[in-house]
Scaffold this motif. Structure first.
Motif, PDB file in Angstrom:
ATOM      1  N   GLY A  81      30.282 -65.722 101.894  1.00  0.00           N
ATOM      2  CA  GLY A  81      31.248 -64.762 101.380  1.00  0.00           C
ATOM      3  C   GLY A  81      31.295 -64.815  99.864  1.00  0.00           C
ATOM      4  O   GLY A  81      30.860 -65.783  99.245  1.00  0.00           O
ATOM      5  N   ASP A  82      31.797 -63.780  99.244  1.00  0.00           N
ATOM      6  CA  ASP A  82      31.865 -63.693  97.790  1.00  0.00           C
ATOM      7  C   ASP A  82      32.608 -64.908  97.240  1.00  0.00           C
ATOM      8  O   ASP A  82      33.794 -65.108  97.539  1.00  0.00           O
ATOM      9  N   LEU A  83      31.925 -65.717  96.452  1.00  0.00           N
ATOM     10  CA  LEU A  83      32.520 -66.950  95.940  1.00  0.00           C
ATOM     11  C   LEU A  83      33.123 -66.787  94.545  1.00  0.00           C
ATOM     12  O   LEU A  83      33.561 -67.772  93.949  1.00  0.00           O
ATOM     13  N   GLN A  84      33.151 -65.567  94.034  1.00  0.00           N
ATOM     14  CA  GLN A  84      33.702 -65.352  92.699  1.00  0.00           C
ATOM     15  C   GLN A  84      35.188 -65.731  92.649  1.00  0.00           C
ATOM     16  O   GLN A  84      35.643 -66.403  91.716  1.00  0.00           O
ATOM     17  N   ASP A  85      35.936 -65.303  93.662  1.00  0.00           N
ATOM     18  CA  ASP A  85      37.359 -65.643  93.713  1.00  0.00           C
ATOM     19  C   ASP A  85      37.551 -67.144  93.898  1.00  0.00           C
ATOM     20  O   ASP A  85      38.460 -67.745  93.319  1.00  0.00           O
ATOM     21  N   ALA A  86      36.672 -67.752  94.698  1.00  0.00           N
ATOM     22  CA  ALA A  86      36.766 -69.194  94.910  1.00  0.00           C
ATOM     23  C   ALA A  86      36.537 -69.955  93.610  1.00  0.00           C
ATOM     24  O   ALA A  86      37.190 -70.972  93.343  1.00  0.00           O
ATOM     25  N   ARG A  87      35.618 -69.475  92.785  1.00  0.00           N
ATOM     26  CA  ARG A  87      35.376 -70.114  91.494  1.00  0.00           C
ATOM     27  C   ARG A  87      36.612 -70.023  90.606  1.00  0.00           C
ATOM     28  O   ARG A  87      36.947 -70.956  89.886  1.00  0.00           O
ATOM     29  N   ALA A  88      37.290 -68.863  90.656  1.00  0.00           N
ATOM     30  CA  ALA A  88      38.485 -68.675  89.838  1.00  0.00           C
ATOM     31  C   ALA A  88      39.616 -69.582  90.306  1.00  0.00           C
ATOM     32  O   ALA A  88      40.391 -70.104  89.503  1.00  0.00           O
ATOM     33  N   ARG A  89      39.716 -69.776  91.631  1.00  0.00           N
ATOM     34  CA  ARG A  89      40.812 -70.575  92.187  1.00  0.00           C
ATOM     35  C   ARG A  89      40.557 -72.072  92.094  1.00  0.00           C
ATOM     36  O   ARG A  89      41.435 -72.845  91.726  1.00  0.00           O
ATOM     37  N   ALA A  90      39.333 -72.491  92.455  1.00  0.00           N
ATOM     38  CA  ALA A  90      39.054 -73.924  92.594  1.00  0.00           C
ATOM     39  C   ALA A  90      38.107 -74.479  91.538  1.00  0.00           C
ATOM     40  O   ALA A  90      37.992 -75.693  91.400  1.00  0.00           O
ATOM     41  N   GLY A  91      37.434 -73.600  90.806  1.00  0.00           N
ATOM     42  CA  GLY A  91      36.521 -74.060  89.769  1.00  0.00           C
ATOM     43  C   GLY A  91      35.078 -74.134  90.254  1.00  0.00           C
ATOM     44  O   GLY A  91      34.787 -74.147  91.447  1.00  0.00           O
ATOM     45  N   HIS A  92      34.173 -74.200  89.300  1.00  0.00           N
ATOM     46  CA  HIS A  92      32.737 -74.213  89.601  1.00  0.00           C
ATOM     47  C   HIS A  92      32.323 -75.453  90.387  1.00  0.00           C
ATOM     48  O   HIS A  92      31.433 -75.382  91.241  1.00  0.00           O
ATOM     49  N   ALA A  93      32.950 -76.586  90.098  1.00  0.00           N
ATOM     50  CA  ALA A  93      32.541 -77.835  90.752  1.00  0.00           C
ATOM     51  C   ALA A  93      32.738 -77.760  92.262  1.00  0.00           C
ATOM     52  O   ALA A  93      31.871 -78.215  93.032  1.00  0.00           O
ATOM     53  N   GLU A  94      33.851 -77.183  92.703  1.00  0.00           N
ATOM     54  CA  GLU A  94      34.110 -77.092  94.136  1.00  0.00           C
ATOM     55  C   GLU A  94      33.154 -76.107  94.817  1.00  0.00           C
ATOM     56  O   GLU A  94      32.723 -76.342  95.953  1.00  0.00           O
ATOM     57  N   VAL A  95      32.834 -75.027  94.122  1.00  0.00           N
ATOM     58  CA  VAL A  95      31.877 -74.069  94.687  1.00  0.00           C
ATOM     59  C   VAL A  95      30.497 -74.706  94.791  1.00  0.00           C
ATOM     60  O   VAL A  95      29.784 -74.530  95.787  1.00  0.00           O
ATOM     61  N   ASP A  96      30.114 -75.455  93.754  1.00  0.00           N
ATOM     62  CA  ASP A  96      28.831 -76.164  93.807  1.00  0.00           C
ATOM     63  C   ASP A  96      28.803 -77.145  94.977  1.00  0.00           C
ATOM     64  O   ASP A  96      27.786 -77.270  95.677  1.00  0.00           O
ATOM     65  N   ARG A  97      29.905 -77.824  95.178  1.00  0.00           N
ATOM     66  CA  ARG A  97      29.990 -78.773  96.294  1.00  0.00           C
ATOM     67  C   ARG A  97      29.847 -78.050  97.631  1.00  0.00           C
ATOM     68  O   ARG A  97      29.170 -78.527  98.546  1.00  0.00           O
ATOM     69  N   LEU A  98      30.474 -76.877  97.748  1.00  0.00           N
ATOM     70  CA  LEU A  98      30.367 -76.086  98.971  1.00  0.00           C
ATOM     71  C   LEU A  98      28.915 -75.700  99.235  1.00  0.00           C
ATOM     72  O   LEU A  98      28.422 -75.816 100.365  1.00  0.00           O
TER      73      LEU A  98
END
Length: 209
Positions: A81-98
């Motif tokens: 799913g679109d991770l742009q909102d996730a990056r805004a909410r949780a930051g790049h590090a959490e998206v990278d971890r995902l």
């Protein structure tokens, strides 16, 4: 010549061979006479699986293999799913971890003969040799089951859409990839897709890596 071909097939050792040859006998180091070393498949720095370049190389290699062996070849694409909102909410590090955990999950579910690739930012492709579309759907079902059982940290659960294509004889790699991409576009990324019905065949248990 056979010795040079064998050295070239090893990749990096061919470079060292040319260096030594250039020092001992410059005429042997003539690049017009020596075979080129095969380039190793490239890997994505974040997830450790094949990157886009590695995906293209493996796709071409598996198609050639399927053409020679007359065995089936399937491709499964997963787009998160679109991770742009996730990056805004949780930051790049959490998206990278995902992304790392999702790639790791794909490796756990796949066989040693399969190739897991990060096709682009939020999309992964898995090449399944000796596998029909039916077997690929069985593989996709296992991915859904495994992803449902994986926490994926604060950004879980993971949602994704997917596409499956079985290679047609004499089909180019670009056409093969495009058919799988069309299938991805037909499913919305809102929730985990429904489980396939039980009529599909089995791909077989994942082998240990």
């Amino acid at each position: 010549e056979r010795l040079l071909d064998q050295i070239a097939a090893e990749g990096a050792p061919a470079i060292a061979f040319r260096r030594v040859a250039g020092e001992l006998a410059p005429e042997l180091a003539d690049r017009r006479r020596l075979p080129k070393a095969k380039q190793p498949a490239t890997r994505d720095e974040l997830t450790g699986v094949r990157d886009r370049g590695g995906y293209e190389a493996e796709l071409e290699r598996e198609i050639a293999r399927a053409a020679r062996s007359k065995c089936p070849l399937a491709l499964v694409l997963f787009e998160l799913g679109d991770l742009q909102d996730a990056r805004a909410r949780a930051g790049h590090a959490e998206v990278d971890r995902l992304l790392q955990e999702f790639a790791g999950m794909l490796l756990r579910v796949s066989r040693v003969t399969d190739t897991v690739c990060r096709r682009r930012n939020e999309e992964f492709g898995i090449l399944l040799p000796d596998t029909t579309a039916t077997g690929a759907r069985s593989f996709r079902r296992r991915v859904r089951e495994e992803s449902s059982a994986t926490a994926f940290g604060p950004l879980g659960p993971v949602t994704f859409s997917s596409g499956i294509a079985e290679w047609d004889r004499d089909e180019s790699k670009d056409a093969f990839d495009a058919r799988a991409r069309v299938e991805v576009g037909r499913s919305a990324v809102r929730s985990l897709e429904p489980t396939d019905d039980g009529s599909e065949g089995s791909l077989g248990s994942p082998q240990a890596r």
